[in-house]
Write a protein that holds these residues in place. Structure first.
Motif, PDB file in Angstrom:
ATOM      1  N   CYS A 187       0.849  -1.195   0.000  1.00  0.00           N
ATOM      2  CA  CYS A 187       0.000   0.000   0.000  1.00  0.00           C
ATOM      3  C   CYS A 187       0.885   1.246   0.000  1.00  0.00           C
ATOM      4  CB  CYS A 187      -0.911   0.002   1.223  1.00  0.00           C
ATOM      5  SG  CYS A 187      -2.187  -1.263   1.141  1.00  0.00           S
ATOM      6  N   GLN A 231      -7.269  -9.183   8.575  1.00  0.00           N
ATOM      7  CA  GLN A 231      -5.988  -8.664   9.034  1.00  0.00           C
ATOM      8  C   GLN A 231      -5.842  -7.204   8.619  1.00  0.00           C
ATOM      9  OE1 GLN A 231      -2.585  -9.589   6.850  1.00  0.00           O
ATOM     10  NE2 GLN A 231      -1.147  -8.908   8.404  1.00  0.00           N
ATOM     11  N   HIS A 232      -6.341  -6.871   7.422  1.00  0.00           N
ATOM     12  CA  HIS A 232      -6.219  -5.520   6.861  1.00  0.00           C
ATOM     13  C   HIS A 232      -7.499  -5.198   6.112  1.00  0.00           C
ATOM     14  CE1 HIS A 232      -4.713  -2.278   4.198  1.00  0.00           C
ATOM     15  NE2 HIS A 232      -3.832  -2.066   5.137  1.00  0.00           N
ATOM     16  N   ASP A 233      -7.901  -3.942   6.115  1.00  0.00           N
ATOM     17  CA  ASP A 233      -9.180  -3.608   5.489  1.00  0.00           C
ATOM     18  C   ASP A 233      -9.126  -3.576   3.966  1.00  0.00           C
ATOM     19  OD1 ASP A 233      -7.785  -1.271   5.051  1.00  0.00           O
ATOM     20  OD2 ASP A 233      -9.385   0.057   5.720  1.00  0.00           O
ATOM     21  N   SER A 234      -7.988  -3.934   3.381  1.00  0.00           N
ATOM     22  CA  SER A 234      -7.907  -3.987   1.928  1.00  0.00           C
ATOM     23  C   SER A 234      -8.836  -5.044   1.343  1.00  0.00           C
ATOM     24  CB  SER A 234      -6.464  -4.266   1.486  1.00  0.00           C
ATOM     25  OG  SER A 234      -6.005  -5.495   2.028  1.00  0.00           O
ATOM     26  N   GLN A 289      -5.337  -5.369  12.140  1.00  0.00           N
ATOM     27  CA  GLN A 289      -4.193  -4.451  12.103  1.00  0.00           C
ATOM     28  C   GLN A 289      -4.576  -3.230  11.285  1.00  0.00           C
ATOM     29  OE1 GLN A 289      -0.558  -6.264  10.837  1.00  0.00           O
ATOM     30  NE2 GLN A 289       0.657  -4.418  11.093  1.00  0.00           N
ATOM     31  N   GLU A 290      -4.928  -2.171  11.986  1.00  0.00           N
ATOM     32  CA  GLU A 290      -5.368  -0.966  11.292  1.00  0.00           C
ATOM     33  C   GLU A 290      -4.228  -0.009  11.012  1.00  0.00           C
ATOM     34  OE1 GLU A 290      -8.154   0.007  14.190  1.00  0.00           O
ATOM     35  OE2 GLU A 290      -9.789  -1.104  13.295  1.00  0.00           O
ATOM     36  N   GLU A 300      -0.540  -0.018   9.639  1.00  0.00           N
ATOM     37  CA  GLU A 300       0.380  -0.911   8.949  1.00  0.00           C
ATOM     38  C   GLU A 300       1.782  -0.893   9.556  1.00  0.00           C
ATOM     39  OE1 GLU A 300       0.394   0.077   4.869  1.00  0.00           O
ATOM     40  OE2 GLU A 300      -1.751  -0.255   4.602  1.00  0.00           O
TER      41      GLU A 300
END
Length: 242
Positions: free
Chosen positions: A71, A206-209, A226-227, A229
């Motif tokens: 990202c 784990q990630h909002d992706s 995990q907001e 990185e």
């Protein structure tokens, strides 16, 4: 009185003969024009653009932000990056802030620009998680490409930009786009079927992706682990999620 023709040396005669022969040859073709430089800002955009430019003549697809970056929120542009932006003919962007580091260069670029997030229904994103109050700051989630349906919309936006840049190859672009969009929408249907098989299921990301992908599957995102990185979740955060 007889006219006496001037005498020509053998070297002069040979030169005249060569010129005469050259005049009979067809004119050389003009040098090929400079390739249309298409620049994809992020790796997911580049991956979607690859099948769109397949078979196009005199078109060069390039990637701006290296794939290994992940990202690119905190990416620092290099001089070579800025040169790519300045010399591109078409720039395909993810939008929604992923190219923030390049904002000044993109604003000055004379290329055709396509913001591929346009027209897509957006999900709220989340930034730094505050331990005490668990206060989340919401912005638009920029990872639209993880939804197959949204990726199909992105492909359509890219195709329009490519057709404007290469109108003589519009048929090839449309054919490529149709095939790509069909495959993506088939995947969207498969995700929806997966979600339908598990009604009411919740997932922890784990990630909002991946939030857009879960939305396509009809699955509820209960939380994002995990907001931030750059910082691993604390033990208290892990226990909360469990």
């Amino acid at each position: 009185m007889l006219a006496i023709a001037p005498r020509c040396s053998s070297r002069t005669a040979a030169s005249l003969l060569i010129l005469a022969l050259l005049s009979l040859l067809p004119l050389p073709l003009q040098a090929a024009s400079r390739p249309v430089h298409v620049l994809a800002t992020t790796y997911p955009v580049w991956q979607l653009a690859r099948p769109l430019v397949a078979g196009l003549e005199n078109v060069r697809l390039d990637l701006l932000i290296p794939a290994a970056t992940g990202c690119p929120h905190d990416y620092a542009p290099t001089p070579a990056d800025l040169t790519k932006v300045a010399t591109a003919d078409v720039i395909l962007m993810n939008g929604l802030g992923l190219e923030a580091a390049f904002a000044p260069a993109l604003a000055q670029a004379e290329a055709r620009k396509a913001d591929c997030s346009q027209g897509i229904a957006l999900l709220a994103g989340r930034s730094d998680h505050e331990e005490e109050g668990h206060d989340h700051h919401h912005d638009d989630n920029p990872h639209v490409f993880t939804s197959p349906a949204a990726a199909a919309q992105m492909a359509g936006t890219m195709a329009e930009a490519l057709i404007r840049a290469c109108p003589e190859q519009a048929e090839t672009v449309r054919s490529n786009a149709a095939a790509l969009q069909k495959g993506l929408l088939d995947l969207e249907n498969r995700l929806a079927a997966l979600g339908a098989a598990h009604p009411g299921a919740c997932v922890l990301l784990q990630h909002d992706s991946l939030a857009y992908m879960m939305h396509s599957a009809g699955l509820k995102v209960m939380d994002v682990l995990q907001e931030n990185e750059e910082q691993a979740p604390s033990a208290a955060r892990l226990l909360e999620c469990i």
